[in-house]
Design a protein around this motif. Sequence first.
Motif, PDB file in Angstrom:
ATOM      1  N   TYR A 179       0.834  -1.210   0.000  1.00  0.00           N
ATOM      2  CA  TYR A 179       0.000   0.000   0.000  1.00  0.00           C
ATOM      3  C   TYR A 179       0.869   1.260   0.000  1.00  0.00           C
ATOM      4  CZ  TYR A 179      -4.146  -2.862   1.192  1.00  0.00           C
ATOM      5  OH  TYR A 179      -5.186  -3.759   1.188  1.00  0.00           O
ATOM      6  N   LEU A 205      -6.299  -4.081  -4.483  1.00  0.00           N
ATOM      7  CA  LEU A 205      -7.707  -4.380  -4.181  1.00  0.00           C
ATOM      8  C   LEU A 205      -8.443  -4.889  -5.421  1.00  0.00           C
ATOM      9  CD1 LEU A 205      -8.439  -1.473  -1.683  1.00  0.00           C
ATOM     10  CD2 LEU A 205      -8.034  -3.887  -1.163  1.00  0.00           C
ATOM     11  N   MET A 236      -7.560  -8.508  -5.664  1.00  0.00           N
ATOM     12  CA  MET A 236      -8.282  -9.328  -4.688  1.00  0.00           C
ATOM     13  C   MET A 236      -9.736  -9.525  -5.102  1.00  0.00           C
ATOM     14  SD  MET A 236      -5.820 -10.162  -2.891  1.00  0.00           S
ATOM     15  CE  MET A 236      -6.815 -11.428  -2.162  1.00  0.00           C
ATOM     16  N   SER A 270     -11.437 -13.107  -5.622  1.00  0.00           N
ATOM     17  CA  SER A 270     -12.330 -13.525  -4.543  1.00  0.00           C
ATOM     18  C   SER A 270     -13.820 -13.371  -4.795  1.00  0.00           C
ATOM     19  CB  SER A 270     -11.994 -12.738  -3.258  1.00  0.00           C
ATOM     20  OG  SER A 270     -10.754 -13.150  -2.757  1.00  0.00           O
ATOM     21  N   ALA A 321     -11.251  -6.065   2.539  1.00  0.00           N
ATOM     22  CA  ALA A 321     -10.863  -5.365   1.303  1.00  0.00           C
ATOM     23  C   ALA A 321     -12.043  -4.552   0.749  1.00  0.00           C
ATOM     24  CB  ALA A 321     -10.294  -6.368   0.298  1.00  0.00           C
ATOM     25  N   PRO A 362     -15.292  -8.198  -1.650  1.00  0.00           N
ATOM     26  CA  PRO A 362     -15.688  -9.303  -2.535  1.00  0.00           C
ATOM     27  C   PRO A 362     -16.585 -10.340  -1.856  1.00  0.00           C
ATOM     28  CG  PRO A 362     -13.330  -9.416  -2.000  1.00  0.00           C
ATOM     29  CD  PRO A 362     -13.835  -8.081  -1.534  1.00  0.00           C
ATOM     30  N   PHE A 371     -13.928  -4.643   8.168  1.00  0.00           N
ATOM     31  CA  PHE A 371     -12.926  -4.078   9.072  1.00  0.00           C
ATOM     32  C   PHE A 371     -11.586  -4.161   8.352  1.00  0.00           C
ATOM     33  CE2 PHE A 371      -9.572  -4.599  12.178  1.00  0.00           C
ATOM     34  CZ  PHE A 371      -9.859  -3.641  13.132  1.00  0.00           C
ATOM     35  N   ASP A 372     -10.990  -3.009   8.054  1.00  0.00           N
ATOM     36  CA  ASP A 372      -9.752  -3.043   7.269  1.00  0.00           C
ATOM     37  C   ASP A 372      -8.966  -1.762   7.508  1.00  0.00           C
ATOM     38  OD1 ASP A 372      -7.792  -3.551   5.135  1.00  0.00           O
ATOM     39  OD2 ASP A 372      -9.252  -4.940   4.301  1.00  0.00           O
ATOM     40  N   VAL A 417      -8.417   1.510   2.665  1.00  0.00           N
ATOM     41  CA  VAL A 417      -9.366   0.687   1.907  1.00  0.00           C
ATOM     42  C   VAL A 417     -10.748   1.351   1.816  1.00  0.00           C
ATOM     43  CG1 VAL A 417     -10.529  -1.576   1.946  1.00  0.00           C
ATOM     44  CG2 VAL A 417      -8.102  -1.405   2.525  1.00  0.00           C
ATOM     45  N   GLY A 441      -9.462   0.123  10.961  1.00  0.00           N
ATOM     46  CA  GLY A 441      -8.722  -0.346  12.129  1.00  0.00           C
ATOM     47  C   GLY A 441      -7.548  -1.219  11.718  1.00  0.00           C
ATOM     48  N   ASP A 442      -6.766  -1.562  12.739  1.00  0.00           N
ATOM     49  CA  ASP A 442      -5.601  -2.420  12.554  1.00  0.00           C
ATOM     50  C   ASP A 442      -5.844  -3.661  13.411  1.00  0.00           C
ATOM     51  OD1 ASP A 442      -3.191  -3.727  12.932  1.00  0.00           O
ATOM     52  OD2 ASP A 442      -2.008  -1.887  12.980  1.00  0.00           O
ATOM     53  N   PHE A 443      -5.948  -4.811  12.770  1.00  0.00           N
ATOM     54  CA  PHE A 443      -6.335  -5.986  13.553  1.00  0.00           C
ATOM     55  C   PHE A 443      -5.251  -6.449  14.538  1.00  0.00           C
ATOM     56  CE2 PHE A 443      -6.181  -8.270   9.144  1.00  0.00           C
ATOM     57  CZ  PHE A 443      -4.817  -8.528   9.213  1.00  0.00           C
ATOM     58  N   TYR A 468      -8.560 -15.085   2.826  1.00  0.00           N
ATOM     59  CA  TYR A 468      -7.154 -14.875   2.457  1.00  0.00           C
ATOM     60  C   TYR A 468      -6.448 -13.953   3.451  1.00  0.00           C
ATOM     61  CZ  TYR A 468      -7.859 -17.033  -2.199  1.00  0.00           C
ATOM     62  OH  TYR A 468      -8.123 -17.897  -3.249  1.00  0.00           O
ATOM     63  N   ILE A 469      -6.717 -14.127   4.730  1.00  0.00           N
ATOM     64  CA  ILE A 469      -6.021 -13.344   5.755  1.00  0.00           C
ATOM     65  C   ILE A 469      -4.967 -14.217   6.440  1.00  0.00           C
ATOM     66  CG2 ILE A 469      -6.275 -12.074   7.937  1.00  0.00           C
ATOM     67  CD1 ILE A 469      -7.572 -10.688   5.525  1.00  0.00           C
ATOM     68  N   TRP A 478       0.034 -14.668   7.326  1.00  0.00           N
ATOM     69  CA  TRP A 478       0.720 -14.562   8.623  1.00  0.00           C
ATOM     70  C   TRP A 478       1.166 -15.923   9.141  1.00  0.00           C
ATOM     71  CZ3 TRP A 478       1.691  -9.631   8.934  1.00  0.00           C
ATOM     72  CH2 TRP A 478       0.789  -8.725   8.361  1.00  0.00           C
TER      73      TRP A 478
HETATM   74  C1  LIG Z   1      -4.969 -10.818   0.958  1.00  0.00           C
HETATM   75  S1  LIG Z   1      -6.103  -9.518   1.268  1.00  0.00           S
HETATM   76  C2  LIG Z   1      -7.637 -10.379   1.452  1.00  0.00           C
HETATM   77  C3  LIG Z   1      -8.832  -9.581   0.989  1.00  0.00           C
HETATM   78  C4  LIG Z   1     -10.193 -10.265   1.073  1.00  0.00           C
HETATM   79  N1  LIG Z   1     -10.537 -10.639   2.426  1.00  0.00           N
HETATM   80  C5  LIG Z   1     -10.276 -11.459   0.158  1.00  0.00           C
HETATM   81  O1  LIG Z   1     -10.624 -12.555   0.615  1.00  0.00           O
HETATM   82  O2  LIG Z   1     -10.017 -11.302  -1.044  1.00  0.00           O
HETATM   83  C6  LIG Z   1      -5.662  -9.067   2.934  1.00  0.00           C
HETATM   84  C7  LIG Z   1      -6.495  -7.942   3.514  1.00  0.00           C
HETATM   85  O3  LIG Z   1      -6.068  -7.713   4.862  1.00  0.00           O
HETATM   86  C8  LIG Z   1      -6.037  -6.328   5.105  1.00  0.00           C
HETATM   87  N2  LIG Z   1      -5.095  -6.043   6.205  1.00  0.00           N
HETATM   88  C9  LIG Z   1      -3.749  -6.243   6.197  1.00  0.00           C
HETATM   89  N3  LIG Z   1      -3.210  -5.876   7.381  1.00  0.00           N
HETATM   90  C10 LIG Z   1      -4.241  -5.446   8.144  1.00  0.00           C
HETATM   91  C11 LIG Z   1      -4.325  -4.951   9.480  1.00  0.00           C
HETATM   92  N4  LIG Z   1      -3.223  -4.828  10.232  1.00  0.00           N
HETATM   93  N5  LIG Z   1      -5.535  -4.610   9.956  1.00  0.00           N
HETATM   94  C12 LIG Z   1      -6.656  -4.732   9.186  1.00  0.00           C
HETATM   95  N6  LIG Z   1      -6.650  -5.209   7.912  1.00  0.00           N
HETATM   96  C13 LIG Z   1      -5.443  -5.561   7.402  1.00  0.00           C
HETATM   97  C14 LIG Z   1      -5.586  -5.740   3.779  1.00  0.00           C
HETATM   98  O4  LIG Z   1      -5.873  -4.367   3.649  1.00  0.00           O
HETATM   99  C15 LIG Z   1      -6.351  -6.613   2.784  1.00  0.00           C
HETATM  100  O5  LIG Z   1      -7.605  -6.079   2.507  1.00  0.00           O
END
Ligand SMILES: C[S@@+](CC[C@H](N)C(=O)[O-])C[C@H]1O[C@@H](n2cnc3c(N)ncnc32)[C@H](O)[C@@H]1O
Length: 326
Positions: free
Chosen positions: A120, A130, A133, A137, A162, A165, A182-183, A187, A209-211, A226-227, A231
């Motif tokens: 980003y 995006l 994705m 998706s 995102a 989708p 929540f992203d 986004v 937010g930041d998860f 795809y989260i 990680w």
């Molecule tokens: C690989 S994409 C998946 C998008 C969507 N969920 C899908 O299935 O296509 C990862 C998503 O996680 C979000 N993301 C990454 N780090 C994040 C954080 N610290 N807090 C919140 N969202 C986060 C990104 O902005 C992105 O939209």
Amino acid sequence: MYATHALRVADGQGVFAHLIRHSGDSAGKIAAALAVDEDTLERLLLVLSSFGVLDADGDRYALAAGVRPYVDREDPRYLMGFVDHLISDTSEQFGRLSGYLRAGKAESDRDTPAPFEALYRDDESVGRFLNAMWGLSHHVSHELVALAGLSDARRLIDVGGASGPFSVAALHACPQLRATVFDLPQVRPHLAARAAEHKLGDRLDFAAGDFFRDPLPAGDCLAFGYILSDWDDETCATLLRKAYEACLPGGRVLVMERLFDEDRGGPLATSVMNLSMHVETRGRHRTATEYLGLLRRAGFVDGTVRRSGGDKHLIIGRRAESGSGR
Ligand SMILES: C[S@@+](CC[C@H](N)C(=O)[O-])C[C@H]1O[C@@H](n2cnc3c(N)ncnc32)[C@H](O)[C@@H]1O
């Protein structure tokens, strides 16, 4: 390298859009219509024909059977956004693999920005990612929503959702449902644009937010599409535990991912993307058994695996009606 670049150039210069409207045109006719160099175009058309993307009949070209949805910008299965992302963002990263082999990823990446800081880095990169994705998706999400059985769900929290989708597909299928994506804050405008395009009004909202730092909003269905593949196991355990805290008793978590076969012998697309995850993120792809283990560890019960006809599958866990579940 050749297939991916040829696809991207043909898409960017409008070759596929032209062939959708004028199937069977010659290289000369296409070049004249698009005002591009005929020699270069013909070389591209020959490569795309050899790869099976086009059918050539003498000097006349047409999209091969089954290709159109993936190159048609109007189709939800349009995949050229992903191809663009592979060339613009992923391919340069592959040079890092030698360093990873010599010193390990953690050591090699010590001074590089975190995955989503790099992905980003500017507005254009956010939009490109995006779009990619969405292309990967959205279409399969119709099937995933049906497999999830959301007819009794009321509040979906789409974690890292995102531009929506999955949420958009879920809201179309389930009239009783409301969803929050929540992203990260960048986004927000992309989600707002999709919500408007799909006329979802206030049924779809955005929570910035930041998860890693913030709690997740509460709901009876928490989705992770795809989260977790971004990680490592410890981070996934932390995220799923947060989801458990945010999930109403009796609610569920949906993990949607590519899956490795149990012996990790394939599928090919998962092995390839597992290498991609290594250079682009801090994650990896897993087997269904590994995801079920992560869900159990976070406290979810009744883990089940439901496979789609595509590359993205569903693993469901439930938060028990009462008790901590741990
Ligand atoms: C690989 S994409 C998946 C998008 C969507 N969920 C899908 O299935 O296509 C990862 C998503 O996680 C979000 N993301 C990454 N780090 C994040 C954080 N610290 N807090 C919140 N969202 C986060 C990104 O902005 C992105 O939209």
